[in-house]
Design an enzyme around this catalytic site. Structure first.
Site, short mmCIF file in Angstrom:
data_model
loop_
_atom_site.label_atom_id
_atom_site.label_comp_id
_atom_site.label_asym_id
_atom_site.label_seq_id
_atom_site.Cartn_x
_atom_site.Cartn_y
_atom_site.Cartn_z
N HIS A 70 1.25 0.48 3.94
CA HIS A 70 0.66 1.73 4.98
C HIS A 70 -0.88 1.37 4.73
O HIS A 70 -1.95 0.43 4.57
CB HIS A 70 0.72 2.35 3.79
CG HIS A 70 0.04 1.98 2.20
ND1 HIS A 70 -0.82 2.00 1.66
CD2 HIS A 70 1.07 0.98 1.31
CE1 HIS A 70 -1.27 1.38 0.63
NE2 HIS A 70 -0.52 0.73 0.47
N ASP A 96 1.22 -4.40 -0.33
CA ASP A 96 0.49 -5.43 -0.22
C ASP A 96 2.25 -6.35 -0.82
O ASP A 96 1.97 -7.45 -0.91
CB ASP A 96 -0.52 -4.84 -0.92
CG ASP A 96 -0.61 -4.82 -2.33
OD1 ASP A 96 -0.05 -4.04 -2.96
OD2 ASP A 96 -1.54 -4.54 -2.93
#
Ligand SMILES: *[C@@H]1O[C@H](CO)[C@@H](O)[C@H](O)[C@H]1NC(C)=O
Ligand SMILES: *[C@@H]1O[C@H](CO)[C@@H](O)[C@H](O)[C@H]1NC(C)=O
Length: 480
Positions: A97, A379
């Site tokens: 994102h 991540d």
């Protein structure tokens, strides 16, 4: 071809460097005479650090700026580079994102004032921003798998909520989308003009920031954003492991990895001292401050050029930031050496890699579904995939990072398919463990699909050192 690629890469990196050094000076957080730690500018140009030519010194401020990924002029990229006799068959995109508000607050301080509404006259701006807002505000009907339907389609709070995507985050993915559109749709005609919903495969975790990032990317990417052709599936696991999440050995690797992290932190007296100082400033026990993961919030201050918080006891400052960021970099280095994270990654990334090669194999059989797959993720999704592929040298996924698998067909030999792997626009195909030696033997600038398939089906488990050669055995190994 190789020479041309290298030249383009250098151009791209020169542009990045120019931008970085410029913005370094603009940031009031950073003194204009930023010490360069004795690094030559040449060594700072790379996106993938090169262990052979780059000195082991890393500049925490430079690394943090790369992490912010502040939108600037359109960046050059290596996506879609192939000789003329190659045809693009399918594309598989994994994104993190975009820029978001922190997930944690620094205790007893005012949280950074960042506006999460989307406004044309605020930087950073993208020409499609207003159209994006107007399209999103018209709503989606039922374009998503439950429970995604309850999420807002774009960020809209005048003071960001925790974890909310910011305007920067939206712009980063509008840019990603536009870049991929120019390459994959305009140049390589990946989708036919009358493309339909089943030619896309879209999947996101259940956070508003991942759904919104995926929507922004698609809005930049698709020639016509038609709600009837968009269907996002919901992925409950950040590993995107769908029905294959149960894996006890993976959890054991993770526990050992966390233990390693803990021990490394204890060894770093400067870090402990820094946490102590910051705890005094905000007047909470050191333990509580550490548990609040202050670097997450400090990175938000840093990326948004907002001063670090102050109390009547003093201010959190750049030196604190540098010490914690340097430790993070040190931690990543040790993580590579000790290989516990690799074990976690191989088992964590197998299901999604297996799914991806399945999708590729169906495309090689001439099926026209799922030609463009998008996984909107975190991540903690991208890191294990990078690591499992042998790209452990790659930098920690920045905001709006993109990892792309391209599938190509040799028009001269239609039964032969090849893959390219790109991370943030850089061709890393020959850095992967399944194709490291290939380019020394073959003049083709790509990797045979079979290499990737063999790796995912069997060879990736070799890194675990046990006897298991499949996911189930490796996940249930007794002797671990
Ligand atoms: C950062 O903020 C300072 C003042 O708060 C301002 O002078 C400077 O121009 C800002 N830099 C950027 C890149 O916005
Ligand atoms: C891998 O993918 C195949 C289909 O392509 C599926 O049958 C198999 O169960 C998958 N394995 C795992 C561990 O996800």
């Amino acid at each position: 071809m190789l020479f041309r690629n290298r030249f383009l890469l250098l151009l791209a990196l020169a542009a990045l460097l120019a931008f970085v050094s410029l913005s370094l000076q603009f940031f009031h957080l950073i003194p204009v005479s930023t010490p360069k730690n004795g690094m030559s500018s040449k060594s700072r140009k790379r996106i993938m650090p090169d262990p052979v030519t780059e000195p082991p010194v890393t500049d925490p401020v430079y690394e943090a700026l790369l992490y912010c990924n502040i939108p600037s002029v359109a960046e050059r990229s290596m996506e879609g580079h192939a000789p003329h006799h190659f045809k693009l068959v399918s594309v598989h995109v994994f994104i993190r994102h975009g820029d978001r508000y922190p997930l944690y607050v620094i205790p007893k301080t005012k949280r950074p004032e960042i506006d999460c509404t989307l406004v044309a006259n605020r930087k950073p701006y993208h020409p499609k921003l207003e159209a994006f807002v107007s399209h999103m505000s018209k709503g989606s009907g039922a374009s998503f798998e439950s429970p995604l339907n309850s999420l807002p389609l774009y960020p809209n709070h005048p003071l960001c909520e925790m974890g909310e995507l910011t305007q920067t985050g939206v712009v980063q993915h509008l840019q990603n989308g536009q870049l991929l559109r120019d390459i994959y749709l305009k140049k390589h005609k990946l989708l036919p003009n009358d493309w339909s919903a089943d030619q896309l495969y879209l999947e996101t975790t259940g956070k508003s920031r991942t759904l919104q990032s995926g929507l922004a990317l698609l809005y930049g990417f698709l020639p016509d954003f038609d709600w009837k052709k968009i269907y996002f599936r919901h992925q409950p696991s950040a590993l995107f492991c769908s029905g294959s999440c149960y894996c006890p050995v993976r959890n054991q690797y993770l526990e050992k990895e966390q233990r390693r992290q803990y021990l490394l932190r204890l060894k770093n007296s400067q870090l402990e001292k820094t946490y102590g100082e910051m705890a005094k400033i905000v007047d909470v026990p050191t333990k509580q401050l550490r548990a609040a993961n202050p670097i997450d919030s400090m990175l938000c201050h840093f990326c948004h050029n907002v001063s670090f918080p102050c109390t009547r006891n003093g201010c959190v400052d750049m030196e604190h930031f540098k010490v914690i960021k340097t430790h993070q970099i040190e931690d990543e280095r040790e993580r590579r050496e000790k290989k516990l994270y690799l074990g976690y990654s191989v088992l964590g990334a197998h299901p999604i890699l297996n799914q991806t090669i399945g999708r590729m194999q169906r495309a090689t059989e001439g099926r026209k579904e799922e030609l463009f797959a998008l996984y909107s993720a975190h991540d903690v999704t991208l890191s294990p995939v990078l690591s499992a592929l042998g790209l452990s040298e790659a930098r920690f996924p920045r905001f709006a990072a993109r990892l792309i698998f391209e599938l190509w067909q040799d028009r001269g030999k239609p039964s032969e398919h090849s893959v390219r792997i790109l991370y943030n626009g850089v061709d890393v195909t020959f850095h992967t463990s399944f194709c490291q030696d290939h380019h020394k033997r073959s003049p083709k600038p790509m990797c045979p699909l079979e290499n990737l398939v063999r790796f995912v089906k069997r060879d990736m488990f070799v890194a675990l050192g046990g006897s298991g050669t499949n996911y189930y055995d490796a996940c249930h190994r007794e002797e671990f």
